[in-house]
Design a protein around this motif. Structure first.
Motif, PDB file in Angstrom:
ATOM      1  N   PRO A  30     -51.677  19.214  49.050  1.00 44.85           N
ATOM      2  CA  PRO A  30     -51.162  19.327  50.202  1.00 44.85           C
ATOM      3  C   PRO A  30     -52.285  19.829  51.234  1.00 44.85           C
ATOM      4  N   VAL A  31     -53.279  19.154  51.596  1.00 44.15           N
ATOM      5  CA  VAL A  31     -54.372  19.221  52.394  1.00 44.15           C
ATOM      6  C   VAL A  31     -53.914  19.877  53.785  1.00 44.15           C
ATOM      7  N   PRO A  32     -54.204  20.912  54.254  1.00 41.78           N
ATOM      8  CA  PRO A  32     -53.854  21.538  55.477  1.00 41.78           C
ATOM      9  C   PRO A  32     -54.343  20.333  56.527  1.00 41.78           C
ATOM     10  N   GLY A  33     -53.352  20.104  57.401  1.00 42.52           N
ATOM     11  CA  GLY A  33     -53.405  19.363  58.599  1.00 42.52           C
ATOM     12  C   GLY A  33     -52.260  19.146  59.306  1.00 42.52           C
ATOM     13  N   ASP A  34     -51.775  17.960  59.932  1.00 39.63           N
ATOM     14  CA  ASP A  34     -50.696  17.940  60.770  1.00 39.63           C
ATOM     15  C   ASP A  34     -49.375  17.908  60.003  1.00 39.63           C
ATOM     16  N   GLN A  35     -49.470  17.428  58.514  1.00 35.09           N
ATOM     17  CA  GLN A  35     -48.062  17.565  57.963  1.00 35.09           C
ATOM     18  C   GLN A  35     -48.149  18.705  57.032  1.00 35.09           C
ATOM     19  N   ALA A  36     -48.928  18.983  56.054  1.00 36.75           N
ATOM     20  CA  ALA A  36     -49.171  19.926  55.136  1.00 36.75           C
ATOM     21  C   ALA A  36     -49.900  20.999  55.694  1.00 36.75           C
ATOM     22  N   ASP A  37     -49.858  22.345  54.898  1.00 39.74           N
ATOM     23  CA  ASP A  37     -50.636  23.337  55.179  1.00 39.74           C
ATOM     24  C   ASP A  37     -51.088  24.156  54.068  1.00 39.74           C
ATOM     25  N   GLY A  38     -51.312  23.518  52.725  1.00 34.82           N
ATOM     26  CA  GLY A  38     -51.894  24.034  51.827  1.00 34.82           C
ATOM     27  C   GLY A  38     -50.926  24.713  50.706  1.00 34.82           C
ATOM     28  N   CYS A  39     -51.166  25.549  49.902  1.00 34.67           N
ATOM     29  CA  CYS A  39     -50.414  26.090  48.761  1.00 34.67           C
ATOM     30  C   CYS A  39     -50.192  27.671  48.871  1.00 34.67           C
ATOM     31  N   TYR A  40     -49.254  27.998  48.287  1.00 30.63           N
ATOM     32  CA  TYR A  40     -48.647  29.581  48.182  1.00 30.63           C
ATOM     33  C   TYR A  40     -49.336  30.211  47.318  1.00 30.63           C
ATOM     34  N   VAL A  41     -49.994  31.326  47.443  1.00 28.38           N
ATOM     35  CA  VAL A  41     -50.706  31.975  46.442  1.00 28.38           C
ATOM     36  C   VAL A  41     -49.764  32.665  45.310  1.00 28.38           C
ATOM     37  N   ASN A  42     -48.841  32.867  45.677  1.00 30.79           N
ATOM     38  CA  ASN A  42     -47.922  33.415  44.825  1.00 30.79           C
ATOM     39  C   ASN A  42     -47.157  32.481  43.821  1.00 30.79           C
ATOM     40  N   ASN A  43     -47.643  31.292  43.935  1.00 30.60           N
ATOM     41  CA  ASN A  43     -47.460  30.195  43.091  1.00 30.60           C
ATOM     42  C   ASN A  43     -48.449  29.557  42.608  1.00 30.60           C
ATOM     43  N   PRO A  44     -49.339  30.402  41.763  1.00 29.95           N
ATOM     44  CA  PRO A  44     -50.711  29.922  41.333  1.00 29.95           C
ATOM     45  C   PRO A  44     -50.599  28.682  40.264  1.00 29.95           C
ATOM     46  N   ASP A  45     -51.375  27.610  40.637  1.00 27.67           N
ATOM     47  CA  ASP A  45     -51.635  26.429  40.180  1.00 27.67           C
ATOM     48  C   ASP A  45     -52.873  26.256  39.332  1.00 27.67           C
ATOM     49  N   PRO A  46     -52.610  26.328  37.597  1.00 28.95           N
ATOM     50  CA  PRO A  46     -54.152  26.241  37.248  1.00 28.95           C
ATOM     51  C   PRO A  46     -54.676  24.882  37.384  1.00 28.95           C
ATOM     52  N   ASP A  47     -54.119  23.840  37.590  1.00 23.60           N
ATOM     53  CA  ASP A  47     -54.825  22.615  37.831  1.00 23.60           C
ATOM     54  C   ASP A  47     -55.455  22.460  39.220  1.00 23.60           C
ATOM     55  N   ILE A  48     -55.157  23.642  40.220  1.00 22.66           N
ATOM     56  CA  ILE A  48     -55.705  23.329  41.488  1.00 22.66           C
ATOM     57  C   ILE A  48     -57.397  23.299  41.728  1.00 22.66           C
ATOM     58  N   THR A  49     -57.949  24.086  40.756  1.00 20.27           N
ATOM     59  CA  THR A  49     -59.517  24.129  40.463  1.00 20.27           C
ATOM     60  C   THR A  49     -59.946  22.873  39.672  1.00 20.27           C
ATOM     61  N   ASP A  50     -59.144  21.920  38.940  1.00 18.25           N
ATOM     62  CA  ASP A  50     -59.560  20.812  38.362  1.00 18.25           C
ATOM     63  C   ASP A  50     -59.735  19.532  38.931  1.00 18.25           C
ATOM     64  N   PRO A  51     -60.866  18.798  39.142  1.00 20.72           N
ATOM     65  CA  PRO A  51     -61.010  17.677  40.160  1.00 20.72           C
ATOM     66  C   PRO A  51     -60.351  16.492  39.625  1.00 20.72           C
ATOM     67  N   ALA A  52     -59.759  16.589  38.236  1.00 15.61           N
ATOM     68  CA  ALA A  52     -59.026  15.527  37.610  1.00 15.61           C
ATOM     69  C   ALA A  52     -57.732  15.570  38.334  1.00 15.61           C
ATOM     70  N   PHE A  53     -57.150  16.477  38.908  1.00 11.68           N
ATOM     71  CA  PHE A  53     -55.917  16.643  39.517  1.00 11.68           C
ATOM     72  C   PHE A  53     -55.990  16.890  41.025  1.00 11.68           C
ATOM     73  N   ASN A  54     -57.099  17.836  41.518  1.00 14.83           N
ATOM     74  CA  ASN A  54     -57.186  18.034  42.719  1.00 14.83           C
ATOM     75  C   ASN A  54     -58.611  17.209  43.226  1.00 14.83           C
TER      76      ASN A  54
END
Length: 545
Positions: free
Chosen positions: A481-505
């Motif tokens: 959810p790239v920050p923009g008109d619709q989305a605004d990113g992710c919640y740090v209290n729900n950390p996601d291991p995939d977020i650093t993996d270019p295969a998924f992000n």
């Protein structure tokens, strides 16, 4: 009763949710930090648990059973001085540190093979009023249920935190902290007066410092970073002080917000048999439209917060859980209009009408939610989760992607769910994004995508299902959810291991922008000032500049 997913998402027939001297930045802070009379609970000797101890197994795994640690030892502490000593010993011996407050970290940040010393704060859990600061002190190992019960029963006040009773105050607060009262009263960190934190300076010396909201405080930057910058980045918070900004006088009952005497509590179950693709899409888009239209700080509907738990079809129901401050004029009308707007065109009017709201004392509602969600206290669950802040609602195509995943026949876990959480907006959005580290001050709601299970053999199926679901919803922006008109990113209290993996992000937007946006450079500068040796770190911790 069927299970309810990780952070308050309803499914099934649910609710009807060393150094012994503490050093501080100022004389007043030093007094508060070292005066044992301030503390109600006893200070017992620190306990060290080694691998041969029967307790070791229990102390090296958190809520998510996927992550199990193998530290050299676990140190259980009950005072700030003991934390200072434990950190100093670990630094002197070159051992990697992690810290446990409530144990609800959803990623392998606390328990992993690199960590050699776990500092467990569960014995540091007192809640009391500090007359010197005119604020409520909550020690770093306290859990939310204890905090709510103590603050309300003794003084009639609360913090607007989350639903899970066993979540620790440490991670919850440092990530921002949201709950059913947040649209009306703000995030938890909007009531954060000060923190006491054990840090390690450039020379390798562990010490406790106090950082406050006061802009003149020389440690004010550390307070700013603690107000939404996430846990495990700068040091170990041993104590929080909570006081609502602008509170006057010295009476404890006037230093924090007073929760509603009563709330209207609504739990509406909609059978999956009533939801085809069109009806489901209408429900999801209605939800987003309502919260987008009522996200302003001065919206009269800020007294209402709701959760839509869209659990997998195998759960048989989706649920709308809603709470309204019953003390405001027209509360019932606000609720009725809300439910009508959310379900308009869905064809479930009869189901809504057959499940009227209850009027409950506020603390009863808090307990009811906790008691109705078995997964909050189930010690056998494995899990995976992802999140998204939303400024505007989901498109029909995105809602359709949710429908496809939630009705898959090759995956039938009732705990797989998309939860739309109306805990953003309202008074939270009255604060400028740069005022605290919590940058997501323009969101209308946020979403939790998650699944839970017990059998390790089901890891691949559950993780794969969640990745497919999330990736499909965010296909147009590279899987996140790239920050923009619709989305605004992710919640740090729900950390996601995939977020650093270019295969998924595949978005090209780094993880730290999704979590912190434009506040990240300042967080890096504060990291350099208070943790220059990078003692406190994990796989997604703030990096040194």
């Amino acid at each position: 009763m069927t299970g309810i997913s990780r952070r308050g998402l309803l499914s099934g027939a649910a609710v009807a949710a060393g150094v012994a001297t503490v050093q501080a930045a100022a004389p007043a802070a030093a007094s508060a930090a070292t005066d044992p009379a301030q503390r109600c609970g006893p200070v017992t000797d620190a306990v060290t648990v080694y691998p041969g101890d029967p307790r070791y197994q229990e102390l090296t795994v958190g809520y998510n059973q996927r992550w199990v640690g193998t530290p050299d030892y676990v140190r259980l502490v009950s005072s700030t001085a003991q934390v200072v000593r434990a950190v100093q010993e670990a630094v002197d011996s070159g051992r990697r540190i992690s810290v446990v407050s409530g144990g609800h970290c959803l990623a392998p940040f606390v328990f992993n093979s690199d960590v050699k010393v776990v500092i467990d704060l569960s014995g540091l859990n007192d809640v009391y009023f500090d007359p010197e600061r005119r604020a409520f002190a909550v020690e770093g190992g306290a859990r939310l249920s204890m905090v709510y019960e103590t603050l309300y029963k003794k003084w009639g006040v609360t913090i607007p935190g989350g639903m899970c009773p066993t979540v620790g105050i440490g991670g919850h607060t440092t990530g921002g902290g949201y709950g059913f009262l947040s649209r009306e009263f703000g995030a938890v960190i909007d009531h954060l007066e000060a923190v006491e934190m054990v840090v390690v300076d450039r020379s390798g010396r562990a010490k406790a410092v106090v950082a406050s909201r006061d802009p003149a405080d020389p440690n004010h930057d550390l307070w700013w970073a603690s107000a939404g910058g996430g846990g495990g980045n700068f040091g170990i918070v041993t104590r929080f002080w909570f006081r609502t900004a602008g509170a006057t006088g010295s009476q404890p009952g006037r230093q924090l917000v007073n929760p509603p005497k009563d709330v209207l509590f609504s739990a509406v179950g909609i059978p999956w048999s009533a939801l085809d693709r069109t009806a489901f899409t209408t429900l999801v888009t209605n939800w987003g439209t309502w919260y987008e239209q009522h996200a302003a700080p001065d919206s009269p509907a800020r007294v209402l917060s709701g959760v839509a738990s869209l659990a997998h079809r195998s759960s048989q129901y989706v649920f709308l859980l809603t709470q309204v401050d019953a003390t405001v004029p027209g509360a019932q009308q606000i609720l009725d209009q809300y439910l009508a707007a959310i379900t308009a065109g869905v064809g479930v009017d009869a189901a809504v009408a057959s499940q009227p709201a209850q009027r409950l004392p506020w603390l009863h509602a808090v307990r009811l939610i906790a008691a109705s969600i078995p997964s909050f206290i189930n010690p056998t669950l494995r899990g995976s989760s992802k999140s998204a802040y939303m400024r505007r609602g989901y498109t029909p195509a995105q809602a359709g992607a949710m429908y496809d995943a939630l009705t898959r026949t090759d995956f039938a876990n009732p705990a797989g769910a998309v939860t739309l959480a109306g805990f953003s907006g309202g008074v939270i959005n009255a604060v400028a994004p740069e005022r605290t580290a919590l940058v997501h001050r323009r969101a209308s709601f946020w979403t939790l995508f998650e699944t839970q299970w017990q059998d390790p053999a089901a890891d691949a199926a559950n993780i794969g299902w969640l990745r497919d679901l999330y990736g499909s919803v965010w296909e147009a922006t590279g899987g996140y959810p790239v920050p923009g008109d619709q989305a605004d990113g992710c919640y740090v209290n729900n950390p996601d291991p995939d977020i650093t993996d270019p295969a998924f992000n595949r978005s090209g937007v780094p993880w730290y922008t999704l979590y912190y946006k434009e506040n990240y450079p300042r967080l890096q500068r504060i990291k350099a000032a208070y943790d220059p040796r990078n003692v406190f770190r994990h796989a997604q911790s703030i990096t040194l500049p």
